[in-house]
Every structure is written in structure tokens, then in C-alpha cells.
Design a protein around this motif. Structure first.
Motif, mmCIF file in Angstrom:
data_model
loop_
_atom_site.group_PDB
_atom_site.id
_atom_site.type_symbol
_atom_site.label_atom_id
_atom_site.label_comp_id
_atom_site.label_asym_id
_atom_site.label_seq_id
_atom_site.Cartn_x
_atom_site.Cartn_y
_atom_site.Cartn_z
ATOM 1 N N SER A 77 0.856 -1.184 0.000
ATOM 2 C CA SER A 77 0.000 0.000 0.000
ATOM 3 C C SER A 77 0.891 1.232 0.000
ATOM 4 C CB SER A 77 -0.925 0.003 1.220
ATOM 5 O OG SER A 77 -0.162 0.009 2.415
ATOM 6 N N THR A 84 -7.189 -2.055 2.196
ATOM 7 C CA THR A 84 -8.635 -1.973 2.389
ATOM 8 C C THR A 84 -9.300 -3.212 1.791
ATOM 9 O OG1 THR A 84 -8.988 -0.828 0.282
ATOM 10 C CG2 THR A 84 -8.501 0.538 2.222
ATOM 11 N N ASP A 85 -10.565 -3.401 2.118
ATOM 12 C CA ASP A 85 -11.296 -4.540 1.555
ATOM 13 C C ASP A 85 -11.316 -4.468 0.029
ATOM 14 O OD1 ASP A 85 -11.769 -5.482 4.077
ATOM 15 O OD2 ASP A 85 -13.778 -4.594 4.236
ATOM 16 N N ALA A 86 -11.463 -3.234 -0.503
ATOM 17 C CA ALA A 86 -11.499 -3.073 -1.959
ATOM 18 C C ALA A 86 -10.153 -3.445 -2.582
ATOM 19 C CB ALA A 86 -11.869 -1.626 -2.309
ATOM 20 N N GLN A 87 -9.077 -3.048 -1.934
ATOM 21 C CA GLN A 87 -7.745 -3.383 -2.456
ATOM 22 C C GLN A 87 -7.499 -4.886 -2.386
ATOM 23 O OE1 GLN A 87 -5.485 -0.822 0.146
ATOM 24 N NE2 GLN A 87 -5.246 0.767 -1.428
ATOM 25 N N GLN A 88 -7.902 -5.505 -1.286
ATOM 26 C CA GLN A 88 -7.741 -6.956 -1.168
ATOM 27 C C GLN A 88 -8.540 -7.678 -2.261
ATOM 28 O OE1 GLN A 88 -8.303 -8.674 2.719
ATOM 29 N NE2 GLN A 88 -7.394 -6.907 3.768
ATOM 30 N N LYS A 89 -9.749 -7.190 -2.509
ATOM 31 C CA LYS A 89 -10.589 -7.821 -3.541
ATOM 32 C C LYS A 89 -9.945 -7.658 -4.911
ATOM 33 C CE LYS A 89 -15.281 -7.840 -5.432
ATOM 34 N NZ LYS A 89 -16.641 -7.227 -5.349
ATOM 35 N N PHE A 111 -4.146 -13.308 0.615
ATOM 36 C CA PHE A 111 -5.176 -13.072 1.621
ATOM 37 C C PHE A 111 -5.943 -14.350 1.928
ATOM 38 C CE2 PHE A 111 -4.521 -9.107 -0.767
ATOM 39 C CZ PHE A 111 -4.009 -8.335 0.269
ATOM 40 N N THR A 112 -6.171 -15.164 0.902
ATOM 41 C CA THR A 112 -6.810 -16.458 1.130
ATOM 42 C C THR A 112 -5.930 -17.345 2.004
ATOM 43 O OG1 THR A 112 -7.954 -16.329 -1.011
ATOM 44 C CG2 THR A 112 -7.759 -18.506 0.013
ATOM 45 N N ALA A 115 -6.082 -16.122 5.497
ATOM 46 C CA ALA A 115 -7.379 -16.463 6.076
ATOM 47 C C ALA A 115 -7.422 -17.936 6.478
ATOM 48 C CB ALA A 115 -8.502 -16.150 5.078
#
Length: 851
Positions: A77, A84-89, A111-112, A115
Motif C-alpha cells: 500500500s 482496504t477490503d477493496a484493495q484486497q478484492k 489473503f486467502t 485467512a
């Protein structure tokens, strides 16, 4: 040879346009071959038969799905805040798209992965809690069972007392039915309790098994805690890409498509960088540094030859030669495992020797023209005399480079072969294309003033000789020779001192330019995930017998715990097991980077542990391990190769100079300049001296194959300078000059051309100090610095001083040896006697001469 070269030069001059057309055709063919066969170059290297190579081969056999090459994409970043959630997506979407690229096996979403790791941690926590509850329930059941067993035992005791009392009173038969009924009730209750106890024991056994698995999982999770794909601050993530092909076989198209996907992605606030495995390819073969080197070489040529045409010819012939050599080498990169250094080395050598070899012939030709020779007559004679020396000098470099194959190290042998081919091309260009070009330019190779002087007959009649000194030539004083020799040796030894601290390895991402994406990726991993993440080791262990799934898990836990307990190990994680569960692989993260001393020592200590705990044979692989093996292999091969080169040096010099002393002192001088050059490399690139000048932002170990490569190249160049200076000394001595006077005459006759040639080589090699490739920079410095020391300290100061001190003994040769040695006419003196300059011939052909 001299006569053959004389005729070759004459024929090339006569058929100039055909010769030029032929070389242009060869250059075009090389370009076509490159366009067809150009493949991928690598910054990584391997040697078959090393421990790492053996383990890597086994991994490919036991784990075929993991045998493809890998690379990392680092996302950060830009504001330093967690994604952010949008960046991760968005990153997840890019990861999925990357997996569809042709040549990509799979892409691991960071990220997966994190998780899943968090889910595993929660599952273990929940499992531990449930395990505690279940254990409490079992304990309560045990208490209840024991209470019931105690009550049952008391009841049995009372019944036994009643039976005994009834027997004593003679009332047993009357009470028998009731007593047996009570006993049956007690037996049934006992059986029920025994069944309950068995159930409790079975449940406890199952619970213990689950507890063991849970403990193993928790232990594995704790040991792998430092292996992360998302940084702890949440602002950086590593996306690992696994390719379908092996690392060396990944196509450039696949890499380019991968880079383009992420670079063109519009992810606001996220920067992507790529590891060298993804961004490596054909390096830029010509940059600002190389251009500056050529400019300096051109200035030297103009100053020496006095004309832009004369200065341009050596540059032109050298560029033709290196074009053919570099394109030819790159055209083989799709069928040969080729390092990115290999074609660059050919380019470097081709430029340097190509300019020098052409210069020697042109310089001789110019002097002969000023002596009144006709153009083509002079070209032929220059090719037969100086060209003969060029062939001999080129042969020494060619043989020394080709001899790198005796090390039996494939990538080093290929480097030597490509370098040797480049030198061979430079020699062939010099003795064919140079005469052809000289024929076309005619007398324009001379300056206007020189042509004017020649036309009016005022040109000096012996322009080829060194300028007449104002005072009579006298030998140096013995005291001066002693001081010069001592000072020269002292300087070389002082400069060589850092070589005692030489550490060898292959460069990692930290040695790349700080502006490069490879460096940013490397430094981001080091700073945000730990240095060791850049140099993970792979451990392969053999498991005994034919283990079940539970037994295999137990073995893996025991192995991982033993590995984790070693010094400088911060994380261990299982990487998989073979289909029959007899082989297990682990990823091990060292505390420091791949080129650090601690990681090198860790590789050795891990191998010394085998068999682990006396049960598990293990092997170590990975880039850091491979670099350690390569460095060791090269270190072991260097003494033998050095002996080969020294023996070759002694033989060549013995043939040329017909002397015992000259080869000895010349070879000792080469050894001094070699180690002094290594000392300079260590001081600059390992110790980090003068970083602002040489652009060494991150000092580290020296390129592992540099010492061996330097032997071959510097030896050949040193013999070139010894040849051009030493033959002048011998010629003066043979023609009657006293030995000590002959030394001075030889130096004066050859120092101008040798100085110019050395400065040109230093300029060309020095240009590569600022090359794009991190591996080529220290090579460029080592060669430039080595030539500087060898030409100006060893050949022009130390050797003349030692020759002076040796006196007549410098040219001593046993009679029996003199009889069996062939007479090598390097300078072409016999040729000049066979083809004397004819004034009549000159006058007859004068109208045909160019103006």
C-alpha cells in the motif's frame, strides 16, 4: 603463419567489397538466428551433481506438481496503511486472472492463505477448548464410575457376608434363591460398569489421539508463524506464482504477460514489484556506461592515430565482431541453459580485443605508409607481421578461455566457450575485414598533414621506429631497478591484501540497482517479512518403513521440531509428502538473507545433522544452498585451473622468447596482478569502499565464478602485453644490443601501442562497471583494474626491472632445449626479409595509390 596472413591480407585488400559484404551477410545471419532461437537468460545457476542439485532432482521426482519454477509479486500500500477490503478484492481478482495466463500453473492468493492460516489457528483454539470440555466430562465419568464401583464392591461385600452367615446358621439352602438373585444383580451391575469403563477408556484413547494431533498441529502452526503471505501491519502481501515449466524454461512471453497484467491494473493506492525470477530476461547490452567506455576508447584512438577515419575503423570492426558474437550466443539461449552474464561477457571481450587487435594492424600499416610503402603492399605486410602477433595473442586468450571447460562446471565452460568464440571472431575480423577497409580508405588513414608531408617527400624515413630521444638511450641503473621492483611488488601486495578476506557467493536481489523492481521486491520482503524469506531452504527427509498417515504426521512433527531448534532458524513448515508417505519436504526460513555468513553456516550444519536424530536422512536445497554448493565447487576447481593456466603461460612464453627466466618472471607478474585485481574487487564490492563512485549500494560476497573467470581472461590479456613488449626486447638483444640496453629499447618501442591498447581495454571494461546486470559490474571492474595493474605496473615497471637485474641470464636457454623448440617468428621478421620494400615497385604503382 606470417606468409599465410600476408597473402590473406593482400587478398582481402584486393577483394575488399566482397570481404565487407561477406561480414555483413554473417552479421545479418546472426541477427536472423537470434530472432529465431533467442530464448530466456537466467541470473540463477546450477551445477549437476552437487548436493543441492541432487535434492532438487529428487523433489521433482517425488513432488512433480511442485517442480515448476516460482516467482513472487509484492504488493504494498502506498500510504503504509493496511490494505482496504477493496484493495484486497482487487488483488484477489488479479491473482485469479494471473492463474489463467499460459505457462502459469497456479497463483497463491496471499489473503486467502492468511485467512486459511487464521482459520487453522481458530480451529486449534476451538479444538483445545472442546478437548478440555471433553476431558472434564471423561474425568466426571471416571469419578462416577469409581463411585459406582465402590458401591458395587460394598454390596458384594455385604452379600458375601450374608452368604457366609447363612452357611454358618445352616440357612443357606432356604435363602439360596434370594442370595443368587442378589448375586446376579451385582454381576449384571459389574458387567455394566466394566462396559462403561471400557467405553470411557476408549473415549479417553480417542481423546488422547485427537489431543496428539491437535498438539502436533499447534506445534506446526507455531513453528510456521513467521512464514507469512501478508505482513503483520497488513500493508504488504506476497503473491507466489508457480509456473508449469522449470525455472530455466519459463518463456519470456509468460513473464511479460504476468508483469503487464499487474502493471496495467488500476488498483488505487497499491504498488506492485516483481522478483528477479519474473523480471529477468535478456539484459540491455548497451547502456550509458558502455557508451562512455567507447567514447573514451575513441578519444584514445584519435589521439594515437591522428585521424577520425583511423579511429573509426577499429571501433567499426569491433562492433561488427561483437554483433556477430553476441547475437550468435543469444541465438543459442533457447536450447542451452545460459546465464545472463554469458553473452555480456562475449560482448565485453569482443569489444576490448576487437578494438585492440585492429589497432595493432592499423598502427603498423600507418607507419609503413609514412615509410613510403604502397597501400596494398603495406596492408599485406602489416597483416603478415602485426597480424601474426594478433593471431598469436588472440590464440592465448582463446585457449585460456576455452580451458575453462576443464573445470567441468557447465555454465562456466559455456561462458569460456562464448568468450573464446568472441575472441576468435575478433581475430578473424581483424585479419580480414580490417585489411579490406584499409584498402577502401587508402591513404586517408593518414592525417592531412601526414599525407602532405609524404607527397612532398618530407616524411621521416623511419616513422615506424620510436621517436629519437634527445639523449642517448642508456639502460636503467641497477639501484633504480631494485627500487622499482621492490616498490612494484609492495604496491601489488598491499592492493592484494583484501583478497585474504574473499567471500564467494552469487548475488541476491540486494545487489540490484536500488531503482529496479527486483531490489524493491527484495527489500520489501526483508523489511516486512524478514530477511530469511528471501532465501528459504528446502529440506527433504526420508521417513522409515511404510508409515500410516498418523505415523507420518508424528515423524514430520519430530523432524520439524528438531530443525526449528537449530540456531538461526526462525520458521519451519511442512511442504508435503510423497504418495507413499516415505519422503517429506519442509520449508525452512533462516534468520538472515541468502548470502549471509549465518545462512551459509546453517546449510553446512543442517547437512552435518543427517541422519536427523539418528533416524531421518535429510538433504538441503534452495537457492541459498545452491549458491553455497556452486561457490564451493568453483573454489575447489580454481587451483587446478590456475595450474593449467600457469603451465600454459610458461609454455607459450618459452616458445616465444626462447628463455627460461622470462616465462618465470612474466608468470609471477601475472599472479601478482591477478591477486591485486581480486583485492580491489573485495575492497569495492565486499567491503563497500567508494560506494558513491562505483554505485555499490549494498556490499556483499563476490560473484562466485569471478576469480576463476578472471584467471582465464586476465592471463590472456597479460600475455598480449608481455608479447608486444617482450618481443621488442628480444629483437633488440638478438640484433646485438646488450641485454640491459635491450630492455629499455624494447619498452620504448612498444610502450605507446601497449599503453593505448591498455587504456582502450580499461575504458571498455570500465564501461561495464555501470551495466544493468548486477553480476557483470564486478567483472567489468575486475578486468579494468586487472589490466591497469598488469599493463602499467607489472609489464612496464616490474618486468623491465627484473629483466635488467637478470641481465644476460634473462635470455638463457639450455642448448638441448633450444634445438627441439620450434622457432616462432611472432613479429614476422622472416616475412619482412622475404618481402622487402621495393622502391621500384612503389614508383611503378604510385599512380594507383589513393590520395
Amino acid at each position: 603463419m606470417a606468409e599465410f596472413l600476408y597473402r590473406l591480407g593482400r587478398g582481402s585488400a584486393h577483394h575488399a567489397r566482397k570481404i565487407i559484404a561477406a561480414w555483413i551477410a554473417i552479421l545479418v545471419l546472426a541477427a536472423v538466428a537470434f530472432s529465431i532461437g533467442g530464448g530466456t537468460l537466467s541470473s540463477s545457476m546450477s551445477i549437476p551433481g552437487t548436493p543441492t542439485a541432487e535434492v532438487t532432482d529428487r523433489l521433482a521426482a517425488e513432488f512433480p506438481s511442485a517442480s515448476g519454477g516460482t516467482g513472487n509479486i509484492i504488493a504494498q500500500s502506498t500510504d503504509g496503511q493496511p490494505f482496504t477490503d477493496a484493495q484486497q478484492k482487487a488483488i484477489g481478482t488479479l491473482t485469479a486472472d494471473a492463474a489463467t495466463i499460459d505457462g502459469v500453473e497456479r497463483v497463491i492468493d496471499p489473503f486467502t492463505t492468511e485467512a486459511q492460516r487464521a482459520d487453522s489457528a481458530r480451529a486449534i483454539t476451538d479444538g483445545s477448548s472442546k478437548m478440555a470440555d471433553a476431558r472434564e466430562q471423561l474425568d466426571a465419568g471416571d469419578t462416577e464410575l469409581k463411585t459406582s464401583q465402590a458401591q458395587l464392591a460394598a454390596g458384594q461385600k455385604r452379600l458375601d457376608a450374608a452368604i457366609a452367615q447363612a452357611r454358618a446358621a445352616g440357612m443357606y439352602e432356604q435363602a439360596k434363591d434370594e442370595l443368587e438373585r442378589q448375586q446376579a444383580q451385582l454381576d449384571a451391575a459389574t458387567k455394566k460398569l466394566d462396559a462403561g469403563a471400557a467405553t470411557l477408556q476408549e473415549n479417553r484413547s480417542k481423546l488422547d489421539q485427537e489431543a496428539t494431533k491437535l498438539e502436533q498441529g499447534e506445534s506446526m502452526l507455531n513453528m510456521a508463524a513467521e512464514i507469512r503471505t501478508v505482513s503483520q501491519d497488513g500493508g504488504a502481501a506476497i503473491t507466489m506464482v508457480v509456473f508449469t515449466a522449470a525455472q530455466m524454461d519459463i518463456t519470456q512471453e509468460t513473464k511479460d504477460a504476468l508483469v503487464a497484467l499487474f502493471e496495467n491494473a488500476d488498483v488505487d493506492g497499491v504498488q506492485f514489484d516483481f522478483s528477479s525470477e519474473i523480471t529477468q530476461g535478456v539484459p540491455s547490452v548497451f547502456g550509458p556506461g558502455e557508451a562512455i567506455g567507447l567514447v573514451v576508447a575513441g578519444i584514445v584512438l584519435v589521439l594515437m592515430l591522428g585521424t577520425f577515419i583511423g579511429a573509426g575503423l577499429p571501433l567499426l570492426t569491433a562492433l561488427v565482431g561483437v554483433g556477430i558474437g553476441a547475437l550468435g550466443a543469444l541465438s543459442l539461449s533457447s536450447v542451452l541453459e545460459m546465464s545472463s552474464v554469458t553473452p555480456m561477457l562475449g560482448l565485453m571481450l569482443g569489444l576490448a580485443v576487437g578494438i585492440d587487435y585492429s589497432l595493432f594492424i592499423i598502427n603498423r600499416h600507418r607507419h609503413q605508409l609514412k615509410d613510403g610503402y604502397e597501400v596494398r603492399e603495406s596492408i599485406a605486410l602489416a597483416n603478415g607481421t602485426s597480424g601474426n602477433a594478433v593471431v598469436f595473442a588472440g590464440a592465448t586468450v582463446f585457449i585460456a578461455l576455452l580451458a575453462l571447460n576443464v573445470t567441468r562446471i557447465p555454465f562456466l565452460g559455456l561462458m569460456g566457450s562464448v568468450g573464446a568464440a568472441s575472441v576468435l571472431i575478433a581475430v578473424l575480423v581483424a585479419i580480414t575485414l580490417t585489411p579490406a577497409l584499409l584498402s577502401l580508405v587508402g591513404r586517408k588513414i593518414l592525417s592531412r598533414s601526414e599525407r602532405a608531408a609524404l607527397a612532398t617527400g618530407t616524411a621521416p624515413k623511419n616513422a615506424s621506429a620510436a621517436p629519437a630521444p634527445k639523449t642517448r638511450v642508456r639502460p636503467m641503473s641497477t639501484a633504480g631497478a631494485i627500487l622499482t621492483a621492490i616498490a612494484s611488488v609492495a604496491v601489488l601486495l598491499v592492493v592484494a591484501t583484501p583478497a585474504l578476506d574473499l567471500r564467494l557467493n552469487l548475488p541476491d536481489g540486494s545487489s540490484e540497482s536500488h531503482e529496479s523492481t527486483q531490489y524493491r521486491a527484495y527489500s520489501a520482503i526483508s523489511e516486512r517479512f524478514g530477511e530469511g524469506q528471501n532465501g528459504a531452504l528446502l529440506i527433504v527427509a526420508d521417513l522409515p518403513g511404510s508409515p500410516t498417515e498418523e505415523e507420518s504426521q508424528a515423524h514430520q512433527t519430530r523432524i520439524a521440531e528438531t530443525l526449528f531448534a537449530q540456531d538461526d532458524v526462525i520458521a519451519v513448515a511442512p511442504a508435503g509428502t510423497s504418495a507413499d508417505r516415505t519422503v517429506a519436504a519442509f520449508q525452512l526460513i533462516p534468520a538472515q538473507g541468502p548470502t549471509s555468513v549465518s545462512t551459509e553456516e546453517l546449510v553446512h550444519s543442517l547437512r552435518d545433522l543427517s541422519p536427523l536424530d539418528g533416524t531421518y536422512p535429510i538433504g538441503v536445497a534452495g537457492s541459498a544452498s545452491g549458491n553455497v554448493d556452486i561457490s564451493q565447487k568453483l573454489s575447489d576447481a580454481l587451483p587446478f585451473y590456475l595450474l593449467v593456466v600457469i603451465g600454459l603461460s610458461m609454455l607459450i612464453l618459452l616458445l616465444v622468447f626462447r628463455s627460461i627466466v622470462v616465462p618465470i618472471i612474466a608468470t609471477l607478474g601475472f599472479i601478482l596482478s591477478y591477486y591485486a585485481a581480486l583485492g580491489g574487487v573485495v575492497a569495492i564490492y565486499q567491503w563497500g569502499w567508494l560506494p558513491a563512485i562505483f554505485g555499490v549500494d549494498t556490499p556483499g560476497p563476490i560473484l562466485s565464478f569471478l576469480p576463476t573467470l578472471l584467471v582465464g581472461i586476465l592471463f590472456g590479456l597479460a600475455m598480449d602485453y608481455q608479447l608486444f613488449l617482450g618481443t621488442g626486447m628480444r629483437e633488440a638483444f638478438v640484433h646485438g644490443a646488450p641485454a640491459r640496453l635491450a630492455v629499455v629499447k624494447g619498452v620504448r618501442a612498444g610502450r605507446a601501442v601497449v599503453s593505448a591498447a591498455a587504456i582502450i581495454m580499461i575504458s571498455v571494461f570500465g564501461g561495464f562497471i555501470f551495466a544493468e546486470s548486477a553480476m557483470i559490474r564486478p567483472i567489468g571492474f575486475a578486468l579494468a583494474f586487472g589490466v591497469l595493474l598488469d599493463a602499467f605496473v607489472v609489464r612496464m615497471l616490474l618486468i623491465p626491472a627484473l629483466m635488467h637485474l637478470a641481465g644476460d641470464k634473462a635470455w638463457w636457454l639450455p642448448r638441448w632445449l633450444e634445438k627441439i623448440l620450434p622457432d616462432i617468428d611472432v613479429e614476422g621478421a622472416k616475412l619482412e626479409r622475404r618481402h622487402p620494400h621495393s622502391e621500384a615497385a612503389e614508383s611503378a604503382e604510385a599512380p594507383a595509390a589513393h590520395n
